[in-house]
Design an enzyme around this catalytic site. Structure first.
Site, mmCIF file in Angstrom:
data_model
loop_
_atom_site.group_PDB
_atom_site.id
_atom_site.type_symbol
_atom_site.label_atom_id
_atom_site.label_comp_id
_atom_site.label_asym_id
_atom_site.label_seq_id
_atom_site.Cartn_x
_atom_site.Cartn_y
_atom_site.Cartn_z
ATOM 1 N N ASP A 1 -10.400 4.212 -1.617
ATOM 2 C CA ASP A 1 -11.065 3.226 -0.765
ATOM 3 C C ASP A 1 -12.578 3.209 -0.966
ATOM 4 O OD1 ASP A 1 -8.496 3.193 0.145
ATOM 5 O OD2 ASP A 1 -9.036 3.254 2.272
ATOM 6 N N GLY B 1 -4.882 3.612 -8.140
ATOM 7 C CA GLY B 1 -5.060 3.872 -9.566
ATOM 8 C C GLY B 1 -4.132 4.932 -10.145
ATOM 9 N N ASP C 1 0.823 -1.202 0.000
ATOM 10 C CA ASP C 1 0.000 0.000 0.000
ATOM 11 C C ASP C 1 0.865 1.263 0.000
ATOM 12 O OD1 ASP C 1 -2.024 1.821 0.375
ATOM 13 O OD2 ASP C 1 -2.924 0.804 2.095
HETATM 14 C C1 GAL Z 1 -5.673 2.302 2.674
HETATM 15 C C2 GAL Z 1 -6.109 1.116 1.830
HETATM 16 C C3 GAL Z 1 -7.122 0.335 2.615
HETATM 17 C C4 GAL Z 1 -6.509 -0.129 3.914
HETATM 18 C C5 GAL Z 1 -5.929 1.059 4.692
HETATM 19 C C6 GAL Z 1 -5.129 0.603 5.896
HETATM 20 O O1 GAL Z 1 -4.727 3.027 1.973
HETATM 21 O O2 GAL Z 1 -6.629 1.571 0.620
HETATM 22 O O3 GAL Z 1 -7.589 -0.764 1.853
HETATM 23 O O4 GAL Z 1 -5.501 -1.064 3.640
HETATM 24 O O5 GAL Z 1 -5.080 1.830 3.882
HETATM 25 O O6 GAL Z 1 -4.568 1.665 6.604
#
Ligand code: GAL
Length: 504
Positions: free
Chosen positions: A308, A287, A245
């Protein structure tokens, strides 16, 4: 009484809700993907998804000699053959109620993730409070609820399993790494190998999460400058999937050119490809830089195409629609080994991403919206990850998640993502070509009242008089000469499979 094959009603709080998925038969029925990729010589683990009353005795003809099947559990373990090749294994399941068999093609090669991954991710249930116990319970529930019998397989830990530098919480604080620089779990994950072993002992796979930046999105330790060590550690622990991430990597990236956006994923993708086990790489960077164009080259097996879903704005339609509409545009980039990821399936009992401490509650989506959500994700060959509370699965939610014919559309071996046939403010139509020559078509009503929707065979580029099958209810509606027209409930879907004469 509920008869097999009959739609039945399930009473939720305010309304009687139609359960469309027919009850699974007593006799064994094998589900899951028909094709499965593994790299040569790598550890192999696959639990044959199969419904029906147990005990069931499993057998497998033409199984490569390096693999072993447990006849009682249906779990195949061992090491993949050392050389490239294809193995058409004939799986069989027998019980006092009947039997079923099917060909399961194991493809030993460089590509894994030949069909979209299916499983569960903890984020939208546990957020920053997640513990090893929660993950273990979810894995147990994946078996006990029968979800694994339909092909759900990955049990994924999201953010917040590592240490949180500077945290005031004694469970999360302490050095983020040991003297060798290896990443340490926080006190809520006291024995990671043991947790992963438990997941594997059920025949399921385990996923973990990190960020290429110094910190994750929730400010826990990330992998920046420790990429190789972390990948090695995840593999030693036995993980089968990494969600990577972007988060704080924004502070590291020099600019927003495609080269900079790709750099951390190419790096981790390369490291993962060199590991001695198969680890699916789920790229999460929302994306940026049209990731669908290059995610596969960077080593990704799937890539989130949007922000998200749990934070997507509800305008006139719930958030999953806008995410789905955006994801649908990238259909040409999805295929075996690399999938567009529109994020998790947020239904059932699930937490609110805007109020992460407020616990879980029943989804606010109507039943029709939930059928639309699951249909859209399956047509888009999306990874199918439920992220609600696995231990609170109610019959309606299970009916949405566990319809074998809907899942077959998602898992179809041809690996095509549906194309957009029509998009207006009132109607959305998706069509997905399937391996047997059929076409799966979803007719979505975007309005707040029931609506007649019609699609002509000429709109779909097909001819002949296909058999039209109602996928959710799993029954044939008959042959139609030139078009299909149907009344679709508000925010609902009609999901049909058009089966040409040759494939009937
Ligand atoms: C976001 C991600 C989520 C989740 C979250 C955790 O960036 O898109 O799916 O993993 O972080 O902090």
């Amino acid at each position: 009484m509920i008869l097999p094959g009959m739609a039945h009603m399930y009473a939720t709080g305010q309304q009687a809700t139609e359960i469309r998925t027919p009850k699974a038969a007593d006799a064994p029925r094998i589900h899951g993907p028909e094709i499965y990729g593994v790299r040569p010589g790598h550890p192999f683990l696959y639990r044959i998804p199969c419904t029906g009353i147990r005990p069931i005795r499993f057998s497998a003809r033409h199984l490569p000699a390096s693999l072993k099947l447990n006849r009682r559990t249906g779990i195949i373990t061992g090491k993949a053959p050392g050389k490239y090749g294809e193995f058409a294994v004939e799986l069989k399941a027998e019980s006092a109620y009947g039997e079923d068999s099917r060909i399961f093609k194991i493809v030993v090669g460089d590509t894994i993730g030949l069909t979209p991954q299916m499983g569960w991710n903890d984020w939208y249930t546990f957020y920053s409070h997640v513990t090893a116990e929660d993950i273990r319970n979810a894995a147990d529930a994946m078996i006990a609820s029968g979800m694994a019998d339909f092909g759900y397989q990955y049990v994924d830990i999201d953010d917040c399993w590592a240490r949180e530098p500077g945290s005031g919480d004694p469970q999360l604080s302490g050095p983020a790494r040991d003297a060798q620089g290896d990443i340490l779990p926080n006190a809520r994950f006291p024995d990671m190998p043991n947790l992963v072993n438990h997941i594997h002992s059920l025949g399921l796979k385990a996923g973990i999460y990190s960020s290429p930046g110094p910190f994750t999105c929730a400010h826990f330790e990330g992998s920046y400058r420790h990429e190789a060590a972390d990948a090695r550690r995840f593999a030693q622990w036995g993980f089968d999937l990494l969600k990577y991430d972007w988060c704080s990597y924004g502070q590291i990236a020099k600019d927003e050119t495609r080269t900079s956006l790709q750099a951390p994923y190419r790096k981790m993708g390369g490291i993962i490809a060199g590991l001695d086990r198969d680890v699916v790489l789920n790229m999460c960077q929302y994306g940026m830089g049209d990731v669908w164009r290059w995610g596969r080259q960077a080593g990704g097996n799937s890539w989130r195409t949007t922000g998200d879903l749990g934070l997507a704005k509800d305008n006139s339609l719930p958030g999953f629609y806008s995410i789905g509409f955006a994801n649908a545009e990238h259909n040409l980039y999805a295929g075996p080994g690399g999938w567009n990821d529109p994020d998790y399936i947020l239904i059932g009992t699930v937490g609110d991403a805007r109020h992460q401490d407020s616990g879980v509650r029943q989804t606010q989506l109507t039943p029709e919206e939930q059928y639309s959500y699951m249909s859209m994700w399956s047509l888009m060959a999306a990874p199918l990850f439920f992220s609600g509370d696995m231990t609170k699965l109610d019959p309606f939610t299970r009916n949405v998640l566990c319809n074998a014919e809907v899942i077959d559309i998602d898992q179809d071996p041809l690996g095509k993502q549906a194309g957009v046939v029509r998009k207006t403010s009132a109607e959305f139509i998706l069509a997905k070509p399937l391996e047997d020559g059929s076409l799966a078509v979803g007719l979505f009503n975007l309005t707040t009242s029931p609506r007649a929707i019609r699609v002509n065979w000429s709109d779909l580029g097909i001819s002949g008089q296909p058999m039209v099958r109602d996928v959710w209810r799993q029954h044939d509606l008959g042959s139609f000469a030139t078009a299909y027209s149907t009344k679709v409930p508000a925010h609902g879907v009609d999901l049909v499979r058009l089966v040409p004469k040759e494939a009937q």
